[in-house]
Design an enzyme around this catalytic site. Structure first.
Site, PDB file in Angstrom:
ATOM      1  CG  HIS A   1      -6.075   0.918   1.561  1.00  0.00           C
ATOM      2  ND1 HIS A   1      -5.644   1.732   0.921  1.00  0.00           N
ATOM      3  CD2 HIS A   1      -5.994   0.790   3.160  1.00  0.00           C
ATOM      4  CE1 HIS A   1      -4.357   1.562   1.377  1.00  0.00           C
ATOM      5  NE2 HIS A   1      -3.517   0.289   2.299  1.00  0.00           N
TER       6      HIS A   1
ATOM      7  CB  CYS B   1      -1.108  -0.055   1.310  1.00  0.00           C
ATOM      8  SG  CYS B   1      -1.912  -0.920   0.922  1.00  0.00           S
TER       9      CYS B   1
ATOM     10  CG  HIS C   1      -1.340   4.426   4.890  1.00  0.00           C
ATOM     11  ND1 HIS C   1      -1.250   4.192   3.701  1.00  0.00           N
ATOM     12  CD2 HIS C   1      -1.144   2.958   5.688  1.00  0.00           C
ATOM     13  CE1 HIS C   1      -1.711   3.335   3.333  1.00  0.00           C
ATOM     14  NE2 HIS C   1      -1.331   2.423   4.426  1.00  0.00           N
TER      15      HIS C   1
END
Lengths: 409, 329
Positions: free
Chosen positions: A337, A170, A302
């Site tokens: 996400h 990610c 994040h």
């Protein structure tokens, strides 16, 4: 380390490839996002605090729990190679906004750096079913590998410089922007299409559900956060050498001041509770940018909305910034996400925040978790801020962390 | 670029993996035995390279100035296949969290970081089968720009029935060439650091370039432009004239060989011996192939004579790296 070699053996002079300082700047951006396709729709949705999270509609989800996500409509969404199509659409918008025609450039000076965690996974799913049933394979198997979206963009723009896919889970999108900046600085390319692209499919939703990492709603840094919600899309930036941009009179949206990466070396799926890897990655990026923590005026976190990530990240940011209150937000409550694209979306966001002086709110955040209370989280509505230096951080499976520091042009 | 020292190397082939796993330090072996094969390959080769460099550590705090850069063509492909098959067969509600957690291509780098206490930059790159040489070049850049003091760099790919089926179904042209998984890792340090006590230097990286040609083109349609650009820029980067090259090693699928040879002739003329395929040319090792060719050339080369390793992949990715063997002390 530039200069003549002083090592053993015959003297072979090895000066640096480029003798003049080269600065990477951002001259264009493009996005395919669940909030809408194109940078204006993405920005307007973020600034308004909208969330694109909804029940999954595009594929069978009755056996998935949770079954919400942030899906893209249009932008190549009908292409079986969704990640490649998203990347291509975003890349073309980025080039158009930079007023660049790659056909007019030396192909060897044009490069592509893209992050992805899934690549052509939907074609892979189809191929797997066909193989199990001993049926004919689907078309475009060459678009299955992780390197395929970048190769597709490279072929479309005739790039013959470096073409690389970053694989930091990610944090892949952030590392792609970092790689682009490194190539520009070291003289390996003049123009880099840098970003990330990922797609939603059953493979990934079932996987995150199996880890019990998902929730119906994403609430980054919230007291009641339960997990992440997946999203899809692509974000691509034109990272260009400053003098190259100046020669053609390009508008510079922001500078890439510094980049950093670090491994947690602690656990494969859970973050280092103390945020050690994030601290090292951000510390490296700030050192690379030659700016102190107190110069940072906005942090795109994040902020996945999982209990562990957000607590870890809050701890890391407080270790880095201490009592200095820097505005922080997360866009994962808005677009979900987006995995390998997440860091690229956040780099686009940082460039826009610097250009517009407005920080979008953290969609989904209602009541700040006491564990994150030391952060100046922007929520409720957008906040007017004069931002000269912005930081984006990303973390991923296998303890990957990456950070980029952007600055005003 | 400034020269970067190679202070330790190791390669592990799939057929020797079991034996190499047994030789791992206990703390690493216990993790390796639970890991996927691509990660096992990376762990065994990384341990060997670190030991050769005198830098092996398996406990203590993560070392912030030690990083890793791995290149892979297919990364977690086999894990993806195993995970996907179970979901397709038994349903999403029994999806394996253990397998899913390994469906990221940086899982190998993450495990190497945990096992050998690497807290610096942890980067995994994919550029077709050229990714292994790319990773070594990228790590050399990172050492030159002082992003880390020590970086493990190389290529890794595992093979198995699912990958073989995908290749056969049209994924990537390797022709009739047999395929085999492997990992090859080099420990990179600045030449200054490597000259210190205990620093052995099997070789040095002089320069590298990654280029891109025409990917997945039918035979005869690749004009070799990617190879031509990569080789000419790599020579420029290393400040090496074609006449100084002692050797050219050509790695990659046979389908890429002809355009590569043509492009090499265009860049190098008659200045160097004809490009030779490495001794393992009958086996496709994907991203490990370039680093294995590099390691073999380092062993055999004339000291201080620069040589070129070229890896052109049918995906269009081309890596050109110039290195040389160090004169024995």
């Amino acid at each position: 380390m530039a200069g003549p070699c002083t090592d053993r053996g015959p003297a072979l002079v090895c000066p640096p490839l480029v003798t003049a300082a080269r600065s990477p700047v951002i001259t264009g951006s493009g996005v395919v996002s669940p909030l809408g396709n194109g940078l204006p729709a993405f920005w307007e949705g973020l600034a308004a605090g909208r969330s694109a999270i909804a029940p999954i509609r595009r594929f069978q989800a009755d056996d998935l729990d949770p079954a919400t996500a942030a899906e893209v409509a249009g932008g190549g969404a009908g292409d079986p190679d969704r990640a490649g199509a998203f990347a291509l659409t975003a890349a073309m918008e980025a080039l158009a906004s930079a007023h660049l025609r790659t056909a007019e450039l030396d192909p060897a000076r044009v490069a592509v750096a893209l992050g992805t965690t899934l690549g052509g996974m939907e074609i892979f799913e189809t191929w797997d079913r066909a193989a199990a049933a001993e049926c004919a394979p689907p078309a475009h198997l060459e678009r299955v590998p992780y390197f395929a979206p970048a190769a597709r963009v490279a072929a479309a723009v005739r790039a013959r410089g470096p073409v690389v896919t970053t694989q930091l889970a990610c944090a892949s999108g952030t590392q792609a922007v970092a790689l682009a900046a490194e190539w520009v600085r070291s003289g390996r390319a003049d123009v880099v299409l840098a970003g990330g692209s990922d797609l939603l499919c059953r493979f990934v939703v079932a996987g995150f559900n199996s880890l019990r990492a998902t929730a119906d709603v994403a609430r980054p840094f919230d007291r009641d956060r339960r997990g992440l919600v997946l999203g899809e899309g692509a974000a691509v930036l034109v990272v260009e050498e400053e003098a190259h941009a100046a020669r053609r009179g390009a508008r510079v949206a922001a500078r890439v001041l510094g980049t950093g990466a670090a491994g947690d070396a602690v656990h494969m799926t859970a973050p280092d509770r103390e945020g050690g890897g994030v601290v090292r990655a951000v510390g490296a990026a700030l050192a690379d940018a030659a700016v102190p923590p107190s110069a940072v005026e906005f942090v795109s976190a994040h902020g996945t909305g999982t209990p562990f990530n957000d607590a870890m990240e809050a701890r890391a940011l407080l270790r880095l910034f201490g009592a200095y209150a820097v505005p922080v937000n997360s866009i994962k409550g808005a677009i979900g996400h987006t995995l390998g694209a997440a860091g690229a979306f956040e780099a686009v966001l940082c460039a826009e925040v610097i250009a517009r002086g407005l920080v979008p709110p953290t969609a989904g955040l209602r009541q700040i978790d006491p564990e994150c209370a030391g952060l100046d989280l922007v929520h409720g509505e957008a906040r007017r801020c004069d931002v000269r230096v912005a930081l984006s951080t990303s973390s991923g499976f296998a303890g990957a962390n990456a950070a980029v520091v952007l600055g005003r042009a | 670029m400034s020269e970067v020292a190679i202070t330790g190397t190791a390669a592990v082939l799939e057929e020797a993996l079991e034996e190499r796993l047994d030789a791992l330090p206990d703390a690493v072996r216990s993790r390796a035995l639970r890991a996927e094969r691509v990660t096992q390959l990376a762990l065994t080769a990384s341990g060997g390279a670190l030991a050769e460099a005198g830098l092996l550590a398996v406990e203590g705090e993560p070392r912030p100035d030690f990083g890793i850069t791995l290149g892979t063509a297919f990364g977690c492909f086999l894990t993806n296949a195993a995970y996907q098959r179970r979901v397709a067969t038994d349903g999403t509600r029994v999806a394996s969290p253990r397998l899913f957690a390994a469906t990221v291509s940086n899982a190998a780098a993450g495990e190497v970081g945990i096992g050998y206490r690497l807290g610096g930059p942890a980067v995994t790159l994919t550029a077709g089968a050229a990714a292994g040489l790319l990773a070594i070049g990228h790590a050399a850049d990172a050492i030159t720009s002082a992003r880390a003091r020590v970086i493990l760099a190389g290529g890794v790919d595992a093979t198995g029935p699912a990958l073989a089926r995908w290749l056969a179904d049209g994924g990537l042209a390797v022709g009739e060439t047999p395929v085999c998984g492997a990992a090859a890792i080099a420990v990179l340090q600045s030449t200054r650091a490597a000259d210190g006590p205990g620093g052995g230097t099997p070789g040095k990286v002089r320069g590298y370039v990654l280029g891109y040609g025409a990917g997945f083109t039918p035979p005869g349609e690749d004009d070799g432009g990617g190879v031509l650009a990569a080789v000419s820029q790599a020579l420029d980067h290393a400040r090496v004239r074609p006449v100084q090259l002692a050797r050219v090693v050509l790695e990659g699928a046979p389908s890429a060989a002809d355009p590569s040879q043509r492009a090499l002739r265009a860049v190098l003329g008659g200045a160097v011996p004809a490009a030779a395929r490495p001794s393992h040319d009958h086996v496709e090792r994907f991203a490990a192939g370039g680093p294995i060719a590099l390691l073999a050339a380092l062993r055999d080369a004339t000291p201080e004579a620069p040589f070129l390793v070229l890896h052109a992949c049918p995906s269009g990715h081309v890596a050109a790296l110039i290195a040389m063997r160090t004169r024995p002390a």
